[in-house]
Structure formats: C-alpha cells, structure tokens
Design an enzyme around this catalytic site. Structure first.
Site, PDB file in Angstrom:
ATOM      1  N   HIS A 190       0.838  -1.207   0.000  1.00 51.87           N
ATOM      2  CA  HIS A 190       0.000   0.000   0.000  1.00 51.87           C
ATOM      3  C   HIS A 190       0.873   1.258   0.000  1.00 51.87           C
ATOM      4  CE1 HIS A 190      -3.079  -2.652   2.262  1.00 51.87           C
ATOM      5  NE2 HIS A 190      -3.665  -2.352   1.111  1.00 51.87           N
ATOM      6  N   LYS A 245     -17.614  -6.321   6.425  1.00 55.28           N
ATOM      7  CA  LYS A 245     -16.319  -6.924   6.744  1.00 55.28           C
ATOM      8  C   LYS A 245     -16.079  -6.792   8.243  1.00 55.28           C
ATOM      9  CE  LYS A 245     -13.722  -6.272   2.442  1.00 55.28           C
ATOM     10  NZ  LYS A 245     -12.597  -5.592   1.787  1.00 55.28           N
ATOM     11  N   ARG A 249      -2.099  -5.494  -8.560  1.00 55.60           N
ATOM     12  CA  ARG A 249      -0.985  -6.399  -8.293  1.00 55.60           C
ATOM     13  C   ARG A 249      -0.812  -7.433  -9.385  1.00 55.60           C
ATOM     14  NH1 ARG A 249      -3.276  -7.340  -2.477  1.00 55.60           N
ATOM     15  NH2 ARG A 249      -5.031  -6.693  -3.740  1.00 55.60           N
ATOM     16  N   SER A 264      -3.099  -7.717   2.854  1.00 57.53           N
ATOM     17  CA  SER A 264      -3.262  -7.585   4.311  1.00 57.53           C
ATOM     18  C   SER A 264      -3.624  -8.912   4.966  1.00 57.53           C
ATOM     19  CB  SER A 264      -4.335  -6.545   4.632  1.00 57.53           C
ATOM     20  OG  SER A 264      -3.969  -5.309   4.112  1.00 57.53           O
TER      21      SER A 264
END
Ligand code: ADP
Length: 169
Positions: A28, A52, A101, A139
């Site tokens: 990040h 979440k 990514r 993460s």
C-alpha cells in the site's frame, strides 16, 4: 467533438486512495509513494464496511497509516462509509487511486472502476502497479503470518509490526 466534463475539479489534483488497510502494508505504501508524485493532495481513506469484520478498528487503521507516513504535507488520512464515489465528491477528489498487483485484481477493479464511472463520469480511477517485490502481498497474508507466529518485518512498516505483535500477544 468531445466534451470535457468538470475540469475545474481537476485543476488541483486531489487523489483519493481508498481501502480497507487492515493493516497497511509496504505494498500500500508503495502505491501511496507513487500517487504522491501525481497529486497536489492525496487523501488515504479507510473504508468502513459493515460487511467486513476487520482485525483493527477504523481508528487503529488510521493511526497505523499516520505512523507510517508522518511528515508528508500533502497527505491526509481519514475514514468514510458509504460509496467511495460519493466520498470522492465530498472531498473534491477528481481521481480514485487503486493498486493493481496481478491479473487476479483486474476483474474486480475493472468492474468497480466502471461502476464508479457510471455513478460519476467526472471521477476517473487511476491504477498504479507496485514494485515487483510487493505484488504477492496483501493484508490478509500479513494477518495470517502473524497469527501463526511468523515475522512480518520487511513487508509492513515497523509501527504496524508492533501493533500486530500487541494484537496477537
Ligand atoms: P480493499 O479491501 O479495498 O481491496 P485493500 O486495503 O486490500 O482494500 O487495498 C486497497 C487498494 O490497495 C486496492 O486497490 C488494492 O489492490 C491495493 N493493494 C493492496 N495490496 C497491495 C500491494 N501489495 N501492492 C499494490 N497494491 C495493493
């Protein structure tokens, strides 16, 4: 002829980098660094998503981002709930920044960018690629490594590593 939308909005380049950041990683931060080169002001915003269940509270996530980025004038750290595009409008951001990514990110990011464009055609999404060493990193991998007793030095900033250690001790 093409009509160019709300260019006023884009005179000062305000970029919004939204995400869960649970926790922020060096991947990040690599995107933050790249986005800062493009922005007059960069707003990193922690998304509050009721669907979440994050490991860290919104305040903790913001605190970790602050700790990893202190002393950068044109950087703001905040949080938001609701639609990202509505938040971008509220803070006057003309661009949303996302990190790409791998191919696996593309489909979801593509869908989200087009949905956001439908909601507001004046706000564009900018995709930035991290340094190759961070392309595998996310993460949840970081949380899993710490949960199983592994070392996350070199993939998260030191203040985050410390927070993780406390969380799992
Ligand atoms: P979200 O749950 O919104 O995907 P994340 O905090 O995981 O939240 O990610 C926010 C943004 O940062 C996303 O665009 C994601 O693709 C990007 N990102 C996450 N990890 C990396 C990384 N290692 N390198 C580059 N971009 C990343």
């Amino acid at each position: 002829m093409i009509t160019i939308g709300n260019l006023m909005n884009k005179n000062e380049k305000v970029l919004l980098y939204p995400g869960t950041f649970d926790p922020i990683t060096l991947g990040h931060l690599d995107i933050v660094k790249r986005a800062l080169l493009l922005a007059d002001k960069l707003i990193v915003a922690v998304a509050i998503n009721p669907n979440k269940e994050p490991l860290f509270s919104t305040e903790e996530r913001m605190e970790m981002i602050r700790g990893a980025t202190s002393g950068i004038d044109k950087l703001e750290i905040t949080s938001y709930d609701g639609l990202t595009v509505h938040f971008a409008e509220k803070v006057g951001a003309g661009f949303i920044v996302r990190g790409l990514r791998a191919i696996s990110d593309f489909e979801m990011e593509f869908q989200m960018a087009l949905a956001n464009r439908r909601l507001n055609d004046d706000i564009d999404t900018i995709f930035l690629m991290p340094s190759q060493e961070y392309t595998y990193l996310n993460s949840s991998l970081v949380r899993e490594i710490v949960r199983l007793g592994g070392n996350v030095e070199g993939i998260v900033p030191p203040n985050v590593s410390e927070m993780l250690r406390k969380k799992f001790s």
